[in-house]
Motif scaffolding. Structure first.
Motif, PDB file in Angstrom:
ATOM      1  N   PRO A  44      43.464  36.781 -17.139  1.00  0.00           N
ATOM      2  CA  PRO A  44      44.538  36.395 -18.064  1.00  0.00           C
ATOM      3  C   PRO A  44      45.871  36.173 -17.362  1.00  0.00           C
ATOM      4  CG  PRO A  44      44.153  38.738 -18.192  1.00  0.00           C
ATOM      5  CD  PRO A  44      43.098  38.192 -17.275  1.00  0.00           C
ATOM      6  N   ARG A  45      46.710  35.377 -18.046  1.00  0.00           N
ATOM      7  CA  ARG A  45      48.061  35.119 -17.549  1.00  0.00           C
ATOM      8  C   ARG A  45      49.123  35.495 -18.576  1.00  0.00           C
ATOM      9  NH1 ARG A  45      46.395  29.150 -15.381  1.00  0.00           N
ATOM     10  NH2 ARG A  45      45.281  29.236 -17.367  1.00  0.00           N
ATOM     11  N   ARG A  46      48.691  35.799 -19.800  1.00  0.00           N
ATOM     12  CA  ARG A  46      49.611  36.282 -20.831  1.00  0.00           C
ATOM     13  C   ARG A  46      48.921  37.393 -21.613  1.00  0.00           C
ATOM     14  NH1 ARG A  46      53.494  33.021 -24.372  1.00  0.00           N
ATOM     15  NH2 ARG A  46      54.779  34.779 -23.697  1.00  0.00           N
ATOM     16  N   ARG A  47      49.704  38.382 -22.007  1.00  0.00           N
ATOM     17  CA  ARG A  47      49.167  39.450 -22.839  1.00  0.00           C
ATOM     18  C   ARG A  47      50.289  40.053 -23.675  1.00  0.00           C
ATOM     19  NH1 ARG A  47      48.170  44.445 -18.446  1.00  0.00           N
ATOM     20  NH2 ARG A  47      50.357  45.138 -18.428  1.00  0.00           N
ATOM     21  N   ALA A  48      49.897  40.825 -24.678  1.00  0.00           N
ATOM     22  CA  ALA A  48      50.845  41.572 -25.505  1.00  0.00           C
ATOM     23  C   ALA A  48      50.422  43.031 -25.506  1.00  0.00           C
ATOM     24  CB  ALA A  48      50.879  41.024 -26.924  1.00  0.00           C
ATOM     25  N   VAL A  49      51.396  43.919 -25.390  1.00  0.00           N
ATOM     26  CA  VAL A  49      51.148  45.360 -25.350  1.00  0.00           C
ATOM     27  C   VAL A  49      51.839  45.994 -26.556  1.00  0.00           C
ATOM     28  CG1 VAL A  49      51.486  47.484 -24.037  1.00  0.00           C
ATOM     29  CG2 VAL A  49      50.990  45.333 -22.837  1.00  0.00           C
ATOM     30  N   ILE A  50      51.072  46.744 -27.333  1.00  0.00           N
ATOM     31  CA  ILE A  50      51.599  47.419 -28.521  1.00  0.00           C
ATOM     32  C   ILE A  50      51.546  48.921 -28.271  1.00  0.00           C
ATOM     33  CG2 ILE A  50      51.335  47.755 -31.010  1.00  0.00           C
ATOM     34  CD1 ILE A  50      49.844  45.070 -31.094  1.00  0.00           C
ATOM     35  N   ARG A  51      52.680  49.594 -28.490  1.00  0.00           N
ATOM     36  CA  ARG A  51      52.762  51.029 -28.218  1.00  0.00           C
ATOM     37  C   ARG A  51      53.276  51.791 -29.439  1.00  0.00           C
ATOM     38  NH1 ARG A  51      52.158  52.410 -22.921  1.00  0.00           N
ATOM     39  NH2 ARG A  51      52.353  50.781 -21.335  1.00  0.00           N
ATOM     40  N   GLN A  52      52.992  53.086 -29.447  1.00  0.00           N
ATOM     41  CA  GLN A  52      53.522  53.961 -30.481  1.00  0.00           C
ATOM     42  C   GLN A  52      55.050  53.989 -30.379  1.00  0.00           C
ATOM     43  OE1 GLN A  52      51.675  55.472 -32.761  1.00  0.00           O
ATOM     44  NE2 GLN A  52      53.208  56.756 -33.751  1.00  0.00           N
ATOM     45  N   PRO A  53      55.762  53.869 -31.509  1.00  0.00           N
ATOM     46  CA  PRO A  53      57.229  53.914 -31.449  1.00  0.00           C
ATOM     47  C   PRO A  53      57.732  55.160 -30.727  1.00  0.00           C
ATOM     48  CG  PRO A  53      56.513  53.200 -33.615  1.00  0.00           C
ATOM     49  CD  PRO A  53      55.272  53.589 -32.869  1.00  0.00           C
ATOM     50  N   LYS A  54      58.796  54.992 -29.962  1.00  0.00           N
ATOM     51  CA  LYS A  54      59.277  56.079 -29.102  1.00  0.00           C
ATOM     52  C   LYS A  54      59.843  57.251 -29.882  1.00  0.00           C
ATOM     53  CE  LYS A  54      60.075  53.321 -24.964  1.00  0.00           C
ATOM     54  NZ  LYS A  54      61.023  52.905 -23.910  1.00  0.00           N
ATOM     55  N   GLY A  55      60.300  57.018 -31.094  1.00  0.00           N
ATOM     56  CA  GLY A  55      60.888  58.108 -31.866  1.00  0.00           C
ATOM     57  C   GLY A  55      59.884  58.926 -32.652  1.00  0.00           C
ATOM     58  N   THR A  56      58.587  58.668 -32.458  1.00  0.00           N
ATOM     59  CA  THR A  56      57.562  59.348 -33.253  1.00  0.00           C
ATOM     60  C   THR A  56      57.470  60.823 -32.882  1.00  0.00           C
ATOM     61  OG1 THR A  56      56.285  57.300 -33.323  1.00  0.00           O
ATOM     62  CG2 THR A  56      55.149  59.329 -33.938  1.00  0.00           C
ATOM     63  N   LEU A  57      57.488  61.672 -33.897  1.00  0.00           N
ATOM     64  CA  LEU A  57      57.316  63.108 -33.695  1.00  0.00           C
ATOM     65  C   LEU A  57      56.268  63.630 -34.664  1.00  0.00           C
ATOM     66  CD1 LEU A  57      61.067  64.200 -33.440  1.00  0.00           C
ATOM     67  CD2 LEU A  57      59.428  64.000 -31.550  1.00  0.00           C
ATOM     68  N   ILE A 102      49.898  56.280 -45.413  1.00  0.00           N
ATOM     69  CA  ILE A 102      49.859  57.740 -45.346  1.00  0.00           C
ATOM     70  C   ILE A 102      50.705  58.250 -44.188  1.00  0.00           C
ATOM     71  CG2 ILE A 102      47.609  58.006 -46.452  1.00  0.00           C
ATOM     72  CD1 ILE A 102      46.362  58.106 -43.647  1.00  0.00           C
ATOM     73  N   THR A 103      51.157  59.481 -44.314  1.00  0.00           N
ATOM     74  CA  THR A 103      51.851  60.153 -43.224  1.00  0.00           C
ATOM     75  C   THR A 103      50.822  60.768 -42.285  1.00  0.00           C
ATOM     76  OG1 THR A 103      53.803  60.653 -44.550  1.00  0.00           O
ATOM     77  CG2 THR A 103      53.408  62.046 -42.629  1.00  0.00           C
ATOM     78  N   ILE A 104      50.914  60.444 -41.004  1.00  0.00           N
ATOM     79  CA  ILE A 104      50.036  61.016 -39.986  1.00  0.00           C
ATOM     80  C   ILE A 104      50.739  62.231 -39.380  1.00  0.00           C
ATOM     81  CG2 ILE A 104      48.955  60.619 -37.741  1.00  0.00           C
ATOM     82  CD1 ILE A 104      47.565  59.164 -39.991  1.00  0.00           C
ATOM     83  N   HIS A 105      50.078  63.381 -39.436  1.00  0.00           N
ATOM     84  CA  HIS A 105      50.695  64.608 -38.945  1.00  0.00           C
ATOM     85  C   HIS A 105      50.401  64.872 -37.471  1.00  0.00           C
ATOM     86  CE1 HIS A 105      50.503  65.167 -43.359  1.00  0.00           C
ATOM     87  NE2 HIS A 105      51.682  65.719 -43.164  1.00  0.00           N
ATOM     88  N   HIS A 106      49.432  64.151 -36.910  1.00  0.00           N
ATOM     89  CA  HIS A 106      49.104  64.305 -35.490  1.00  0.00           C
ATOM     90  C   HIS A 106      49.109  62.919 -34.840  1.00  0.00           C
ATOM     91  CE1 HIS A 106      47.211  67.713 -37.649  1.00  0.00           C
ATOM     92  NE2 HIS A 106      47.700  68.409 -36.642  1.00  0.00           N
ATOM     93  N   PRO A 107      50.283  62.292 -34.752  1.00  0.00           N
ATOM     94  CA  PRO A 107      50.344  60.922 -34.234  1.00  0.00           C
ATOM     95  C   PRO A 107      50.165  60.889 -32.720  1.00  0.00           C
ATOM     96  CG  PRO A 107      52.557  61.750 -34.595  1.00  0.00           C
ATOM     97  CD  PRO A 107      51.614  62.815 -35.112  1.00  0.00           C
ATOM     98  N   PRO A 108      49.888  59.709 -32.166  1.00  0.00           N
ATOM     99  CA  PRO A 108      49.882  59.580 -30.708  1.00  0.00           C
ATOM    100  C   PRO A 108      51.259  59.923 -30.141  1.00  0.00           C
ATOM    101  CG  PRO A 108      48.922  57.641 -31.763  1.00  0.00           C
ATOM    102  CD  PRO A 108      49.555  58.450 -32.845  1.00  0.00           C
ATOM    103  N   ALA A 109      51.284  60.264 -28.875  1.00  0.00           N
ATOM    104  CA  ALA A 109      52.558  60.558 -28.220  1.00  0.00           C
ATOM    105  C   ALA A 109      53.434  59.311 -28.220  1.00  0.00           C
ATOM    106  CB  ALA A 109      52.307  61.024 -26.789  1.00  0.00           C
ATOM    107  N   PRO A 110      54.749  59.481 -28.263  1.00  0.00           N
ATOM    108  CA  PRO A 110      55.628  58.311 -28.180  1.00  0.00           C
ATOM    109  C   PRO A 110      55.284  57.443 -26.969  1.00  0.00           C
ATOM    110  CG  PRO A 110      56.895  60.278 -28.699  1.00  0.00           C
ATOM    111  CD  PRO A 110      55.504  60.742 -28.385  1.00  0.00           C
ATOM    112  N   ASP A 111      55.229  56.144 -27.186  1.00  0.00           N
ATOM    113  CA  ASP A 111      54.929  55.151 -26.154  1.00  0.00           C
ATOM    114  C   ASP A 111      53.444  55.092 -25.795  1.00  0.00           C
ATOM    115  OD1 ASP A 111      56.479  53.128 -25.011  1.00  0.00           O
ATOM    116  OD2 ASP A 111      56.322  54.022 -23.022  1.00  0.00           O
TER     117      ASP A 111
END
Length: 726
Positions: free
Chosen positions: A51-64, A153-162
């Motif tokens: 590939p020569r192009r891609r998109a990366v989606i991450r967990q928002p940094k402010g997630t707690l 829904i509210t997720i109480h155990h979200p992925p780590a920020p980023d």
């Protein structure tokens, strides 16, 4: 005949794939591999161009992490509006990925559509292959944790920020291997020399694991697993849910090269929806030998293939046949499967033309260590691929039913994000014609802790009221065994192994309905209003109504989009003069569905159009009429047809004879004979299955007439809809 393993290894050897392919693009790899014998499932394998192009989606940094204030196993989940979803588009140049632009969207569907328009070139491929895109397209991996943007829904155990949530690559060239002919087709643009000459590597034997005794760490031991199963069973008794898929994780160091592990899976556990994605700079590496398709789209026709119902393989042909017969006749397994088929009919119904949802195949599919019940549910879409994918993600077979509620329950039970397990790998056509996504079960996630390579394997199963903890724990290990063995880890149990085999079964068909089809309406005026109580079968009811020639308006009765002022909302609805009102099913007790309860009370006072309550709606009528809502003393019944005896009145007037069969999805029942003008006209043993008002305007059905397993559901609904307003 071109072998996919030898082709991949040949491309790497000759500098056309992976870390040696710098002349063509990035080292990232996207391989979609249909392995095993050629079948209606295993048609093509795809090797994407570097590939020569891609998109990366991450967990928002402010997630707690959010403290749980309301246990979804005991009450309604905590609703929320998610944060914006962000993607960073990147370009490969000068030997590394460079950030180009960051985009945001309120949900997954909008984000995918935006990435289509921003990342893909209009230049057509020189070669056209039927069923595949005619120009560059997107392919990639989606983490289960994107559920935060598909369920409210509210997720109480979200992925780590980023934390990584998805990687999507622009595929501007690919090699397709046709399993029926063994021929390779090259998708490429004018002047692109990639894979112009392919030299497969020489076949070689797959090396065994370097170790067979690596101990694993598990996210829950057998005792905790059994405790979780019992918690789910108790929630089912309370009417909160019908089925919940609970998983557990095994983690250990991975001494062998991941490709050697993938080779062992492709050879020893072939599956039609296998996949491999690798992005070394992101520490992203997935090895999947998935047998399950989430969604396939061909020329605007959709196909979902839910897997539910599992038995082990036999040690010889006779034992295999006996186990297959036992699976097909197992009441618990078939009820569980019927529930998931009804769920997928519902999910496709939300995005498909009225009258187009149908079951096309029903099979037993046998893989290396297990055999499954699999149905193939088809429809004609009314939306594009991004909307279709977002609508059905994550799959019902790996969450449960009703899906919104059980996604919250999974978060509460598993105590950690699933990451990519139970997510999806797939591709879709930007011109809206085609697409395919798997479900990432039987999948290994490889990552690094410092310099040490680690891997995670997760497996689980659907928990119903009929679940036995020992059997469910054993089933999870059956499912994980092929990956644990391929990694060289100590498997808790050994499994009998066999080759892929598909055994067709008789397809269950509902009664065909003809004539004019109704339509969905955005406004309730003059339509059948269907009150959605957060159930996973609402759209099946809507389709049944439209197939009977009536327009329908689906109105949210509870949850984040439900009414905030019940009295005002009821008044506004009735002033719109709908032709009929139908109170739909849903989780929990009828007292929690305040909008439906108020309509039930007004119906008994003759202040509504003709009104029908189904399941929870039936219980709301019974409660409003002075009855009591109690646990079924014989226990919950979900996904199983029961024998119903009726008196031929009310909705049963056009049902031949005095008996029928209707599928139940309930734990709670209306106790005894209700008062206030309702007369019981149908029973199943001790359970009140139907009642009617003396004036024939109000009806209740405890069973689900829209289910694929209900015999006379269309007749019951037709009789209700034939009732005049007034």
């Amino acid at each position: 005949m071109m072998d996919v393993i030898c082709t991949v290894e040949g491309l790497r050897k000759h500098g056309q794939l992976g870390s040696t392919a710098e002349a063509f693009g990035a080292p990232d790899e996207v391989l979609l591999m249909s392995t095993g014998p050629a079948s209606h499932l295993a048609k093509h394998s795809m090797i994407a161009r570097p590939p020569r192009r891609r998109a990366v989606i991450r967990q928002p940094k402010g997630t707690l992490p959010v403290k749980m204030t309301n246990n979804p196993l005991e009450g309604e989940p905590v609703w929320r509006t998610p944060e914006m979803l962000h993607a960073t588009m990147q370009t490969w140049r000068d030997g590394e990925w460079h950030d180009d632009e960051r985009i945001e969207a309120p949900d997954l569907e909008v984000l995918l559509r935006t990435l289509e328009s921003e990342m893909l070139a209009p230049e057509p491929f020189v070669t056209q292959v039927e069923g595949w895109p005619q120009r560059s397209f997107l392919s990639g991996a989606f983490a289960y944790d994107l559920v935060q943007w598909t369920q409210p829904i509210t997720i109480h155990h979200p992925p780590a920020p980023d934390a990584l949530l998805a990687v999507l690559w622009a595929v501007d060239g690919a090699l397709l291997i046709d399993h029926a002919t063994g021929l390779a087709h090259r998708l490429h643009t004018e002047g692109d020399a990639w894979a112009e000459h392919v030299h497969p590597a020489e076949p070689r034997s797959t090396a065994p694991p370097s170790t067979h005794h690596t101990p694993t760490e598990s996210s829950m031991d057998d005792a905790r697993h059994a405790e979780a199963i019992e918690q789910v069973r108790q929630a089912i008794v309370e009417g909160r849910m019908y089925q919940v898929n609970i998983g557990r994780r095994w983690t250990a160091p991975l001494p062998d090269d991941p490709w050697e592990v993938m080779r062992r899976l492709l050879v020893g556990n072939p599956a039609p929806f296998s996949a491999w994605t690798w992005a070394p700079d992101l520490d992203h590496h997935l090895l999947s030998s998935s047998p399950e398709s989430l969604l396939r789209i061909h020329a605007g026709k959709a196909m979902a293939s839910p897997i539910k119902g599992t038995y082990p393989r036999g040690s010889d042909a006779l034992e295999e046949q006996a186990l297959r017969r036992a699976l097909v006749e197992d009441e618990k397994e078939t009820a569980e499967h019927r529930m998931l088929v009804d769920l997928m009919r519902n999910d496709l119904g939300a995005i498909s033309r009225p009258g187009s949802v149908r079951i096309e195949r029903y099979d037993v599919e046998a893989y290396a260590t297990v055999q499954h019940l699999v149905s193939h549910v088809g429809s004609t879409l009314t939306v594009d691929p991004p909307a279709a994918f977002a609508s059905v993600f994550p799959g019902g077979s790996i969450t449960g039913c009703p899906r919104t509620v059980v996604c919250a329950a999974i978060d509460a039970m598993e105590h950690e994000p699933r990451r990519f397990w139970c997510g999806s790998i797939g591709w879709w056509d930007p011109d809206g014609h085609h697409g395919a996504w798997n479900i990432l079960i039987r999948t290994m996630q490889v990552r690094h802790e410092g310099q040490q390579r680690m891997a995670d394997v997760l497996a689980g199963g659907g928990i119903t009221i009929g679940s036995v903890a020992e059997r469910e724990i054993e089933e999870a290990v059956w499912k994980a065994d092929a990956l644990l063995s391929a990694a060289g880890w100590s498997s808790p149990r050994s499994s009998t192994r066999g080759v892929l085999r598909i055994t067709p079964l008789s397809v269950p068909h509902g009664t065909p309905l003809g004539g004019r089809l109704g339509r969905r309406r955005e406004r309730p005026h003059g339509t059948v209003v269907l009150v959605d109580n957060l159930d996973s079968f609402t759209h099946n009811i809507a389709h049944a109504i439209m197939q009977l020639g009536h327009d329908v308006h689906v109105l949210q009765g509870r949850g984040p989009k439900g009414p905030t002022d019940v009295e005002e909302s009821v008044s506004r609805l009735l002033s719109a003069a709908p032709s009929h009102v139908l109170l739909g099913p849903g989780p929990g007790r009828p007292e929690e569905a305040k909008f439906s309860m108020r309509l039930a009370q007004m119906a008994l006072q003759s202040h509504t159009p003709p009104l029908l309550g189904i399941c929870l709606g039936h219980q709301a009528l019974g409660l409003a009429a002075g009855g009591r809502i109690v646990h079924d003393p014989h226990g919950p019944v979900h996904g199983r047809p029961v024998h119903v005896v009726h008196d031929g009145t009310g909705l049963f007037r056009d049902v031949s004879g005095r008996t029928t069969r209707m599928v139940r999805y309930n734990s709670l029942v209306v106790e005894g004979t209700v008062a206030s003008g309702l007369q019981v006209n149908a029973r199943s043993g001790h359970v009140t299955m139907g009642f009617r008002s003396t004036d024939g305007r109000v009806h209740g059905l405890q069973g689900h007439p829209e289910s694929i397993g209900s015999e006379d559901g269309d007749r019951l609904l037709r009789t209700f809809l034939d009732a005049a307003h007034g």
